[in-house]
Design a protein around this motif. Structure first.
Motif, PDB file in Angstrom:
ATOM      1  N   ASN A  46      28.084 -74.124  46.580  1.00  0.00           N
ATOM      2  CA  ASN A  46      28.062 -75.505  47.022  1.00  0.00           C
ATOM      3  C   ASN A  46      28.671 -76.402  45.936  1.00  0.00           C
ATOM      4  N   LEU A  86      27.782 -73.101  50.131  1.00  0.00           N
ATOM      5  CA  LEU A  86      28.397 -74.094  51.001  1.00  0.00           C
ATOM      6  C   LEU A  86      28.093 -73.804  52.466  1.00  0.00           C
ATOM      7  N   GLU A  87      28.105 -72.534  52.842  1.00  0.00           N
ATOM      8  CA  GLU A  87      27.816 -72.114  54.216  1.00  0.00           C
ATOM      9  C   GLU A  87      26.628 -71.149  54.198  1.00  0.00           C
ATOM     10  N   GLU A  88      25.440 -71.694  54.037  1.00  0.00           N
ATOM     11  CA  GLU A  88      24.239 -70.882  53.825  1.00  0.00           C
ATOM     12  C   GLU A  88      24.023 -69.852  54.928  1.00  0.00           C
ATOM     13  N   GLN A  89      24.017 -70.293  56.168  1.00  0.00           N
ATOM     14  CA  GLN A  89      23.705 -69.384  57.266  1.00  0.00           C
ATOM     15  C   GLN A  89      24.781 -68.316  57.447  1.00  0.00           C
ATOM     16  N   GLN A  90      26.020 -68.669  57.199  1.00  0.00           N
ATOM     17  CA  GLN A  90      27.109 -67.696  57.296  1.00  0.00           C
ATOM     18  C   GLN A  90      26.959 -66.617  56.228  1.00  0.00           C
ATOM     19  N   ALA A 149      31.162 -65.641  49.085  1.00  0.00           N
ATOM     20  CA  ALA A 149      30.443 -66.865  49.423  1.00  0.00           C
ATOM     21  C   ALA A 149      30.864 -67.984  48.489  1.00  0.00           C
TER      22      ALA A 149
END
Length: 446
Positions: free
Chosen positions: A242, A272-276, A239
């Motif tokens: 951010n 940066l891509e929370e839901q992913q 991950a």
């Protein structure tokens, strides 16, 4: 069948040269206390008190030793010669900033000591350790050799424990250890999901990254450690942190997120891509559903999260849910204190909050989570490790007496060039390695 296992916490003893040199660009707290007079004795006793509180509550609590500082071998490698006293005097006169760097007590923050994968996750079913190269900061890049010696001394049984050298000490493989690594699982002894958080993609200059402060952890380093530890794609999530959070002073992921068992406690600006990231964890997590405790920027502004070190807390299992062990600063900032009250009242996975006084560490930019390295061990592995570093009443009393005997109650930058300080440190560490039963791990002992 999963084995019974526990998560042991190994805290770093604060070293005798604990001082405020402001060496960590990107760490707001560290920079804000530059050249203040420190109290090494108080800092070490605060750290021990935190360990004792947790040991008294039944948690497996270990101790990792501080390193020799000032580090004379590094100064010699950089061209200073003569006796040890000559080396110190010359460094103090010619390069006080360099002397401050090789005198740092930063090994107290053992979240950066290594990345650890438990045997339930690894292909050879051994516990794997990789000391962090910490290449982003010179004063920390000199730690990994002694860290590796200490870990090998504690976890000797090669049939149960595997030790890797640190990754190449270059920015493309910058590795900050467990401060950017969290393991989520249904139970400690069950296969888990290892979350590796990185700040930059070293071999892709077009990838997003921070603008103000440097990103310390490289994706390439995290991938290398996953390979070394024998982790499969079904067990890892990579991950990206951010970039805006890094630029706000979130130099490690453990300043903005913390996980334990099946719970991830994080700020909405952590990834940066929370839901992913959440989807990746959910797809791989077995034995339990992910409990994602998300803190919005409206609830706790990012600057308050950084100032309080809300997320640099320990998240620990209790018989009645999870306890969040927070630094005292969390009760001094209105938004954070209010949020903690709401968190407990909401009847989620985190059911209690306990405050710990680690102010000396906090002034240098490290909260409760920075001070500990988590090692998941099954019952056989726990018995196989060296028992002399596990805190009990007797060891706590010995270490408290040791600190009071050897540590100064005031230390300034000007004191670092005093040859007497070096003698005090070596005498103290020689005695400590005997107390802990670690053998010869320091350069001056070899």
């Amino acid at each position: 069948m999963a084995k019974h296992a526990v998560e042991a916490n190994f805290d770093g003893l604060v070293g005798p040269t604990h001082n405020y040199a402001g060496l960590s660009w990107g760490n707001v707290a560290s920079r804000s206390n530059v050249r203040s007079v420190s109290n090494p004795r108080e800092a070490a006793l605060q750290g021990l008190a935190k360990m004792k509180q947790l040991a008294d509550r039944g948690y497996v609590q270990g101790v990792l030793p501080p390193h020799e500082r000032p580090h004379i071998p590094t100064l010699r490698a950089l061209g200073f010669g003569g006796s040890d006293g000559d080396v110190l005097r010359a460094a103090a006169e010619q390069s006080p900033a360099l002397l401050a760097a090789v005198s740092s007590a930063s090994t107290m923050w053992t979240a950066n000591a290594a990345t650890v994968s438990p045997s339930a996750d690894t292909s050879d079913h051994r516990v794997h350790f990789t000391p962090a190269n910490l290449s982003a900061k010179f004063h920390r890049s000199i730690e990994h050799l002694v860290t590796g010696r200490a870990l090998k001394s504690i976890f000797k049984d090669e049939s149960r424990f595997a030790h890797h050298p640190a990754l190449p000490s270059v920015s493309q493989f910058g590795d900050e250890g467990a401060a950017n690594h969290t393991r989520l699982c249904g139970g400690y002894g069950e296969p888990g999901v290892e979350l590796f958080v990185y700040g930059k993609v070293a071999f892709n200059e077009q990838a997003p990254g921070p603008k103000r402060y440097p990103a310390r952890q490289a994706l390439e380093a995290s991938q290398a450690i996953a390979r070394l530890h024998g982790l499969t794609d079904s067990q890892v999530v990579f991950a990206q942190q951010n970039p805006d959070a890094i630029d706000a002073g979130v130099f490690h992921n453990d300043v903005i997120a913390v996980g334990n068992a099946n719970t991830l406690f994080y700020h909405e600006l952590a990834f940066l891509e929370e839901q992913q990231v959440l989807a990746g964890i959910r797809a791989r997590l077995t034995g339990a559903e992910l409990e994602a405790v998300r803190v919005s920027n409206e609830q706790v502004p990012l600057e308050d999260a950084v100032a309080s070190y809300l997320f640099n807390s320990q998240l620990l299992n209790t018989p009645d849910g999870m306890m969040l062990a927070v630094p005292g600063e969390c009760r001094e900032i209105t938004s954070v204190s209010r949020y903690l009250d709401e968190l407990v009242a909401n009847a989620g996975p985190i059911t209690s909050v306990e405050v710990f006084d680690v102010k000396q560490s906090m002034r240098n930019g490290g909260g409760p989570a920075c001070l500990r390295l988590r090692v998941v061990l099954d019952d056989d592995e726990l018995r196989a490790m060296h028992q002399g570093v596990l805190l009990n009443d007797a060891l706590y009393e010995r270490l408290t007496t040791w600190v009071k005997t050897h540590y100064r109650d005031e230390l300034s930058q000007d004191d670092l060039g005093d040859p007497m300080l070096l003698d005090e440190v070596r005498k103290a560490l020689d005695e400590l390695s005997g107390i802990l039963g670690l053998g010869s791990i320091y350069d001056f002992q070899l």
